[in-house]
Design a protein around this motif. Structure first.
Motif, short mmCIF file in Angstrom:
data_model
loop_
_atom_site.label_atom_id
_atom_site.label_comp_id
_atom_site.label_asym_id
_atom_site.label_seq_id
_atom_site.Cartn_x
_atom_site.Cartn_y
_atom_site.Cartn_z
N ASN A 1 0.84 -1.20 0.00
CA ASN A 1 0.00 0.00 0.00
C ASN A 1 0.87 1.25 0.00
OD1 ASN A 1 -1.91 2.13 0.83
ND2 ASN A 1 -3.30 0.40 1.13
N GLY A 2 0.73 2.03 -1.08
CA GLY A 2 1.55 3.23 -1.25
C GLY A 2 1.30 4.30 -0.22
N ALA A 3 0.17 4.23 0.49
CA ALA A 3 -0.11 5.24 1.52
C ALA A 3 0.82 5.09 2.72
CB ALA A 3 -1.57 5.14 1.96
N ALA A 4 1.58 4.01 2.77
CA ALA A 4 2.45 3.76 3.92
C ALA A 4 3.48 4.86 4.12
CB ALA A 4 3.16 2.42 3.76
N THR A 5 3.86 5.54 3.05
CA THR A 5 4.88 6.58 3.15
C THR A 5 4.29 7.98 3.25
OG1 THR A 5 5.06 6.67 0.73
CG2 THR A 5 6.56 5.17 1.90
N GLN A 6 2.98 8.09 3.31
CA GLN A 6 2.35 9.40 3.40
C GLN A 6 2.51 10.00 4.79
OE1 GLN A 6 -1.80 9.14 2.32
NE2 GLN A 6 -1.38 8.96 0.14
N ARG A 7 2.32 11.33 4.84
CA ARG A 7 2.18 12.02 6.12
C ARG A 7 0.69 12.22 6.36
NH1 ARG A 7 6.06 16.14 6.16
NH2 ARG A 7 4.85 17.21 4.57
N GLN A 8 0.21 11.74 7.51
CA GLN A 8 -1.20 11.87 7.88
C GLN A 8 -1.24 12.30 9.34
OE1 GLN A 8 -3.18 8.15 6.94
NE2 GLN A 8 -2.22 8.06 4.92
N MET A 9 -1.43 13.58 9.56
CA MET A 9 -1.27 14.14 10.90
C MET A 9 -2.38 13.74 11.86
SD MET A 9 1.62 15.70 10.94
CE MET A 9 1.47 16.58 12.50
N TRP B 1 -8.29 10.34 4.49
CA TRP B 1 -8.69 9.56 3.31
C TRP B 1 -7.51 9.17 2.44
CZ3 TRP B 1 -12.71 8.10 5.37
CH2 TRP B 1 -13.70 8.93 5.88
N GLU B 2 -6.30 9.54 2.85
CA GLU B 2 -5.09 9.12 2.14
C GLU B 2 -5.14 9.50 0.67
OE1 GLU B 2 -4.83 4.91 3.02
OE2 GLU B 2 -4.06 5.32 5.01
N VAL B 3 -5.55 10.73 0.40
CA VAL B 3 -5.69 11.17 -0.99
C VAL B 3 -4.34 11.08 -1.69
CG1 VAL B 3 -7.62 12.68 -0.47
CG2 VAL B 3 -5.30 13.61 -0.41
N ARG B 4 -4.39 10.83 -2.96
CA ARG B 4 -3.16 10.77 -3.75
C ARG B 4 -2.98 12.04 -4.57
NH1 ARG B 4 -1.42 4.50 -4.50
NH2 ARG B 4 -2.00 3.91 -2.38
N ARG C 1 -17.05 14.75 -2.23
CA ARG C 1 -17.43 14.71 -3.64
C ARG C 1 -16.16 14.74 -4.49
NH1 ARG C 1 -22.89 16.33 -4.60
NH2 ARG C 1 -24.11 15.03 -3.19
N SER C 2 -15.83 13.62 -5.12
CA SER C 2 -14.68 13.59 -6.03
C SER C 2 -15.06 14.28 -7.33
CB SER C 2 -14.24 12.16 -6.29
OG SER C 2 -15.28 11.43 -6.91
N ALA C 3 -14.06 14.58 -8.14
CA ALA C 3 -14.30 15.32 -9.38
C ALA C 3 -15.27 14.58 -10.30
CB ALA C 3 -12.97 15.58 -10.09
N GLU C 4 -15.24 13.25 -10.29
CA GLU C 4 -16.09 12.46 -11.18
C GLU C 4 -17.28 11.85 -10.44
OE1 GLU C 4 -14.03 9.89 -13.98
OE2 GLU C 4 -12.14 10.84 -13.41
N HIS C 5 -17.61 12.44 -9.29
CA HIS C 5 -18.73 11.93 -8.50
C HIS C 5 -20.02 12.04 -9.31
CE1 HIS C 5 -21.66 11.51 -5.29
NE2 HIS C 5 -20.69 11.07 -4.51
N THR D 1 -13.33 17.41 -4.69
CA THR D 1 -12.05 17.07 -4.08
C THR D 1 -11.16 16.39 -5.10
OG1 THR D 1 -13.02 16.81 -1.89
CG2 THR D 1 -10.94 15.68 -2.29
N ASP D 2 -9.95 16.91 -5.26
CA ASP D 2 -8.96 16.26 -6.11
C ASP D 2 -8.23 15.23 -5.27
OD1 ASP D 2 -7.00 15.44 -7.84
OD2 ASP D 2 -5.88 17.33 -7.81
N ASP D 3 -8.63 13.96 -5.40
CA ASP D 3 -7.97 12.92 -4.60
C ASP D 3 -6.90 12.18 -5.39
OD1 ASP D 3 -9.48 11.32 -6.29
OD2 ASP D 3 -10.87 10.65 -4.73
#
Length: 694
Positions: free
Chosen positions: A411-419, A474-477, A587-591, A601-603
């Motif tokens: 899972n690529g979110a492993a290296t994210q910063r999530q405060m 939400w671990e947005v990319r 609401r994502s852009a393609e919701h 939201t640009d996720d």
């Protein structure tokens, strides 16, 4: 498929089965090491052995053609009925055909560890093995209160008539990249066994006649047809006859041979008895006495299946890459322990009277040797590994569930910063300490293991880094931002650190934490609330609504009487509302519901997703807390209709069809259900007391 009765699913099996069953049609079994998904047609379509994060050996769930499976079903048309034995994770499927009826009891043996099973026993038995098998060896022998066999048992009983069963085992190790060699052994007409292997990984399969009921002769001949990477057997059963099947992990070839002999002589009814004792004993500790108790208990049992007993880690879900939108790219591996999800799990289980899981998880954190806030990671493997061990990869050889690509492991979110993770962890630590009386009463002088040091480390880090941008809950990319919920949870981290560590850190540190907490409040109120929307926003400078802000009330950031909070709840319900009590997380852009007049939201991802079930339960909790009890109850009961017939939830739901989406079962959703039921029960109690006073 139709729901029939409480927690029973009935499915008519006519002709060919669908290539992919609906996610919500599966049952789940497990042993607090791993879990397997069982379809209504008696097929186990997902299994990783010996652990959640081991490479899958059965994965038809993610590729209907290439993936392995282990199936038991009648050869004729029939109706299947699936149900859990009460207060357990033992799953019974009954097949009713014109010629007779047969029941299959599926479970993974589990029992309370015996007192004599100690470290010294393990050391005496230990021989050097590869790192993967070494971990399996050690965890099997020591270090936890629960013993598991790393095995699936399938006990088949002919209830009436005479019925022919087809048994098929197709093992596809390493996510269907390898073919297992099969050493098939016939045993004197009443048993069949095989050792399957690939690259020094071994699995033992056994089928044998068990003691017969009603005095019927138990002798039975197994007809075997081996084809390349699978073997099949047809078994004719008459009323009262019973067959036992087992698939067991072995650490090496020698153990495989020894295990085969043990399984041939083992009474599988002993496995049933021990497993029933374990699950009934665990369920007996269930302290919830409010409404919807059956659904709350099933949610608790689902959460327990996500606990990895050897280390105390908790997985978000036992599956990988079940899509959040059919055919889309939002497919993730959830077989890891998130600090956030784990903290939520501990809080939900604590509400129900289960505190042992929190104790074990905080021991898991202790063993990570977190000396500073920068040492924390968003997620870890169930063995406590991080970073490189979680590298995200795509498995291009697999089709994906209903063609949903890519299939991911890691899972690529492993290296994210999530405060936000710091606040959630500190909140869980305080709740655990308070629940066990560490902060008051007779135990006030005791120190809960490392919790004060843990929250002190968190407090110092947040005080220095609270203004860091992150990717949020939400671990947005997409780009890093100043997410409002992340800032709120930074405030929570400092608030809980001050409460738990007060008297154990110097006055200067406490003063700094208090000062930063004040700055956070001012900033959130000045930059995180939109007068136009009448709501707290997703991020500073972004006038989009985010359901994560529904947690503000749940963490006591603001009181239920606060006008900004109440308007945020109302706005969130209006903008993110789906059909029949559902809530989207943003609401994502393609919701599909976007009309172009609301900020999206640009996720960082293409496509849309389903409604997020945990958010819908958060909304219920908010309504209960602000006193709108009738609406809260109405919404809660509508959300219960989205549960699978067995009472299980995935992460999301398709509002158009009601089909469950995402990994399954999903801890986040079951946590939301438990907390919402708890808030409803508390609100009803407050109403009752108010009525009595009036």
């Amino acid at each position: 498929m139709e729901k029939s009765g409480a927690n029973v699913v009935r499915t008519q099996l006519n002709g060919e089965d669908p290539r992919y069953w609906q996610i919500g049609q599966y049952g789940v079994i497990g042993d607090c090491r791993t879990a397997a998904l069982v379809a209504p047609n008696g097929s186990i379509d997902w299994l990783c052995l010996p652990h959640f994060d081991s490479q899958a050996i059965l994965c038809r769930l993610l590729d209907a053609d290439r993936g392995g499976f282990f199936q038991v079903r009648p050869t004729e048309e029939c109706e299947s009925s699936m149900r859990y034995l009460p207060a357990t994770n033992l799953l019974e499927t009954t097949f009713a055909a014109e010629s007779g009826q047969v029941s299959v009891l599926d479970f993974m043996p589990i029992r309370n560890r015996q007192a004599h099973e100690t470290l010294w026993d393990a050391v005496a038995k230990f021989t050097p093995l590869s790192a993967h098998h070494e971990r399996a060896h050690i965890e099997r022998e020591v270090g936890n209160d629960v013993a598991a066999a790393h095995r699936i048992d399938r006990i088949i009983t002919c209830d009436s008539g005479e019925i022919t069963l087809a048994v098929t085992l197709k093992l596809t190790p390493k996510y269907a990249t390898e073919t297992a060699s099969i050493d098939l052994r016939l045993e004197q007409g009443d048993a069949l066994s095989a050792i399957l292997s690939v690259d020094n990984q071994y699995y033992v399969a056994v089928a044998k006649v068990m003691s017969s009921q009603h005095g019927v002769d138990p002798s039975q001949t197994f007809e075997v047809d081996q084809r390349d990477d699978e073997f099949r057997s047809h078994i004719v059963l008459k009323s009262g006859q019973r067959i036992g099947l087992a698939l067991n992990f072995a650490r090496n070839e020698q153990e495989a041979d020894e295990m085969l002999e043990r399984l041939l002589s083992r009474d599988f009814d002993d496995d049933v008895a021990e497993s029933l004792v374990y699950w009934h004993g665990w369920a007996d500790k269930f302290a919830y006495r409010g409404p919807y108790a059956d659904m709350v208990l099933r949610s608790a049992l689902a959460l327990k299946l996500c606990v990895f007993e050897p280390t105390g880690a908790i997985v978000a879900a036992p599956t990988s890459s079940l899509p959040e939108g059919i055919g889309g790219e939002r497919n993730w591996d959830y077989r890891f322990t998130w600090l956030r999800d784990s903290s939520f799990t501990l809080q939900a289980l604590g509400v129900l009277g289960y505190h042992g899981e929190a104790r074990d998880f905080f021991h898991f954190l202790h063993d990570l040797h977190l000396r500073s806030g920068s040492d924390f990671r968003v997620m870890y493997t169930i063995h406590g590994e991080s970073d490189g061990a979680l590298t995200e990869q795509s498995l291009h050889q697999l089709e994906g569930y209903k063609g949903s690509q890519p299939v991911r492991i890691g899972n690529g979110a492993a290296t994210q910063r999530q405060m936000d993770i710091y606040g959630e962890l500190a909140d869980a630590a305080l709740l655990y300490a308070e629940a066990l009386g560490f902060c008051a009463g007779d135990r006030s002088r005791e120190s809960p293991r490392d919790l004060r040091r843990l929250v002190s480390v968190i407090g110092d880090f947040v005080a220095d880094h609270w203004q860091d941008l992150d990717r949020g809950i939400w671990e947005v990319r997409g780009p890093e931002r100043a997410f409002v919920y992340s800032r709120v949870m930074c405030w929570v981290a400092l608030d809980r650190a001050m409460k738990l560590a007060s008297g154990h850190v110097d006055a200067a540190r406490l003063a700094q934490w208090k000062s930063v907490a004040g700055q956070l409040r001012r900033q959130i109120e000045e930059q995180g609330y939109s007068e136009d929307l009448k709501s707290f926003t997703q991020a500073f400078g972004v006038d989009a609504v985010d359901a994560a802000n529904l947690r503000m009330l749940l963490v006591n950031y603001l009181p239920p009487t606060d006008d900004r909070l109440r308007s945020t709840i109302a706005t969130t319900g209006h903008i993110l509302n789906g059909d029949s009590a559902l809530i989207y997380r943003y609401r994502s852009a393609e919701h599909p519901a976007n009309k172009g007049d609301e900020p999206a939201t640009d996720d960082g991802l293409r496509g849309s997703e389903g409604a997020f079930l945990a958010c819908a339960f958060w909304y219920v909790s908010n309504l209960a807390l602000i006193g709108d009890l009738d609406e809260a109850r109405n919404r809660f009961e509508r959300l219960l209709e989205y549960a699978s017939p067995l009472g299980l939830y995935s992460e999301e739901v398709d509002p158009k069809t009601g089909a469950l989406l995402g990994n399954f079962p999903q801890a986040f959703t079951h946590i939301g259900l438990i907390n919402a039921a708890h808030q409803l029960a508390m609100a009803e109690e407050r109403d009752r007391k108010t009525s009595e006073c009036d």
